[in-house]
Design a protein around this motif. Structure first.
Motif, short mmCIF file in Angstrom:
data_model
loop_
_atom_site.label_atom_id
_atom_site.label_comp_id
_atom_site.label_asym_id
_atom_site.label_seq_id
_atom_site.Cartn_x
_atom_site.Cartn_y
_atom_site.Cartn_z
N TYR A 205 4.58 1.05 0.53
CA TYR A 205 5.85 0.99 1.27
C TYR A 205 5.44 -0.44 1.91
N PHE B 68 6.87 -4.44 3.30
CA PHE B 68 7.60 -5.10 4.31
C PHE B 68 7.15 -6.63 4.27
N TYR C 109 7.96 -9.50 7.20
CA TYR C 109 8.48 -9.99 8.51
C TYR C 109 8.22 -11.75 8.76
N PHE D 61 11.91 -8.35 11.16
CA PHE D 61 11.99 -7.73 9.87
C PHE D 61 12.84 -8.41 8.84
N LYS E 274 12.29 -4.82 2.84
CA LYS E 274 11.27 -3.74 2.67
C LYS E 274 11.65 -3.17 1.10
N ARG F 150 2.47 0.09 4.29
CA ARG F 150 2.15 1.24 5.32
C ARG F 150 1.58 2.15 4.57
N PHE G 299 -1.04 -5.69 8.06
CA PHE G 299 -0.58 -6.87 7.91
C PHE G 299 -1.53 -8.02 7.03
N TYR H 132 4.31 1.15 19.12
CA TYR H 132 3.16 0.55 18.70
C TYR H 132 2.85 -0.76 19.66
N TYR I 263 0.30 -4.04 19.15
CA TYR I 263 -0.45 -4.76 18.29
C TYR I 263 -1.13 -6.16 18.96
N LEU J 108 -2.69 -10.34 12.75
CA LEU J 108 -2.04 -9.24 13.49
C LEU J 108 -2.93 -7.91 13.18
N ILE K 78 -2.99 -3.68 14.15
CA ILE K 78 -2.54 -2.53 15.02
C ILE K 78 -3.52 -1.90 16.27
N ILE L 281 -1.81 6.88 16.28
CA ILE L 281 -2.70 5.98 15.70
C ILE L 281 -3.41 5.44 16.79
N GLU M 284 -6.72 2.84 16.74
CA GLU M 284 -7.73 2.05 16.20
C GLU M 284 -8.73 1.89 16.72
N PHE N 206 1.99 -7.73 21.33
CA PHE N 206 3.32 -7.11 20.76
C PHE N 206 3.28 -5.60 20.73
N SER O 195 9.78 1.80 15.83
CA SER O 195 10.36 2.16 14.70
C SER O 195 11.31 3.45 15.04
N GLY P 163 11.35 6.20 13.40
CA GLY P 163 10.28 7.21 13.30
C GLY P 163 9.14 6.81 12.70
N ARG P 164 8.27 7.89 12.48
CA ARG P 164 6.83 7.55 11.86
C ARG P 164 6.83 7.52 10.27
N ALA P 165 8.01 7.81 9.65
CA ALA P 165 8.17 7.98 8.34
C ALA P 165 7.98 6.53 7.78
N LEU P 166 7.25 6.46 6.70
CA LEU P 166 6.71 5.47 6.01
C LEU P 166 7.67 4.31 5.83
N TYR Q 108 10.42 3.38 7.65
CA TYR Q 108 11.06 2.72 8.42
C TYR Q 108 10.45 1.23 8.79
N GLU Q 109 11.29 0.37 9.18
CA GLU Q 109 10.77 -0.74 9.77
C GLU Q 109 10.41 -1.00 11.06
N GLN Q 110 9.72 -2.03 11.60
CA GLN Q 110 9.44 -1.79 13.08
C GLN Q 110 10.09 -3.17 13.60
#
Lengths: 112, 114
Positions: free
Chosen positions: A32, A34, A36, A46, A49, A94, A102, B33, B35, B43, B45, B56, B58, B90, B94, B96-99, B101-103
């Motif tokens: 997945y 992206f 930016y 964004f 993607k 992702r 990133f 999130y 960052y 950058l 996370i 998450i 880290e 930052f 997003s 949702g947490r699904a892969l 989805y952009e942020q």
């Protein structure tokens, strides 16, 4: 572990010329991917993607990116660069846990 | 209408102090999130919350503690600030947490520790 590489710290192009910002990735499972963009003193925005489907993905501001599974690449392109495209560009991948990794970023400078 | 907002925009403080950064999103997103962007613009996370649940976490010093009072807010508290904490932080969200989805990123908080 997943990773993203942006091999060029800096890309310089003349206005009106095509531009390419390179990105290669490593991830287990489906990628997945992206792109930016970050303008000075701003947050990331964004652009586009790749999730599945067509390998050529179109995004904001006339940008597009080509997904190449065999080369594990996701290069960002634009047919005709504008001075206003000058910014810092990040590629991201992702993983299954939803964590985004990133690249180190590529500074694009478009000269008039 | 700012989608993801952060306060303060700039934060200058001395070593050893405790400070907080606040983040709010009005996009109706479920996932948020934090960052850290260092001086070289790298950058990384730090944390992610989904519907107020930490998903998450880290490798971040224990001095950093996120808190999500509701799914529209994610705050970051930093204890005993160190010089190395100087960076731009930052917040992002997003759908949702699904892969797929952009942020969406906030404008950043520039933290300077002296």
């Amino acid at each position: 572990a997943q990773s993203v590489a942006q091999p060029e710290d800096q890309v310089n192009v003349a206005e009106g010329n095509p531009l390419t910002v390179k990105c290669t990735y490593s991830v287990s499972g489906n990628p997945y991917l992206f792109w930016y963009v970050q303008y000075p003193n701003r947050g990331l925005q964004f652009l586009l993607k790749y999730i599945t489907g067509d390998n050529l993905v179109k995004g904001s501001y006339g940008f597009e990116a080509e997904f190449n599974k065999s080369q594990t690449s996701f290069h960002l392109k634009k047919p005709s660069a504008l001075v206003s495209d000058s910014a810092l560009y990040f590629c991201a991948v992702r993983d299954d846990a939803g964590k985004s990794t990133f690249g180190d970023g590529t500074t694009l400078t478009v000269k008039p | 209408d700012t989608a993801v907002s952060q306060t303060p925009k700039y934060l200058v403080t001395q070593m050893g102090n405790d400070k907080s950064i606040k983040c709010e999103q009005n996009l109706g997103h479920d996932t948020m999130y934090w960052y850290k962007q260092d001086s070289k613009k790298f950058l990384k996370i730090m944390f992610s919350y989904n519907n107020k649940e930490l998903i998450i976490n880290e490798t971040v010093p224990n001095r950093f503690s996120p808190k999500s009072p509701d799914k529209a807010h994610l705050n970051l508290h930093i204890n005993s600030l160190e010089l190395g904490d100087s960076a731009v932080y930052f917040c992002a969200s997003s759908q949702g947490r699904a892969l797929a989805y952009e942020q969406y990123f906030g404008p950043g908080t520039r933290l300077t520790v002296t």
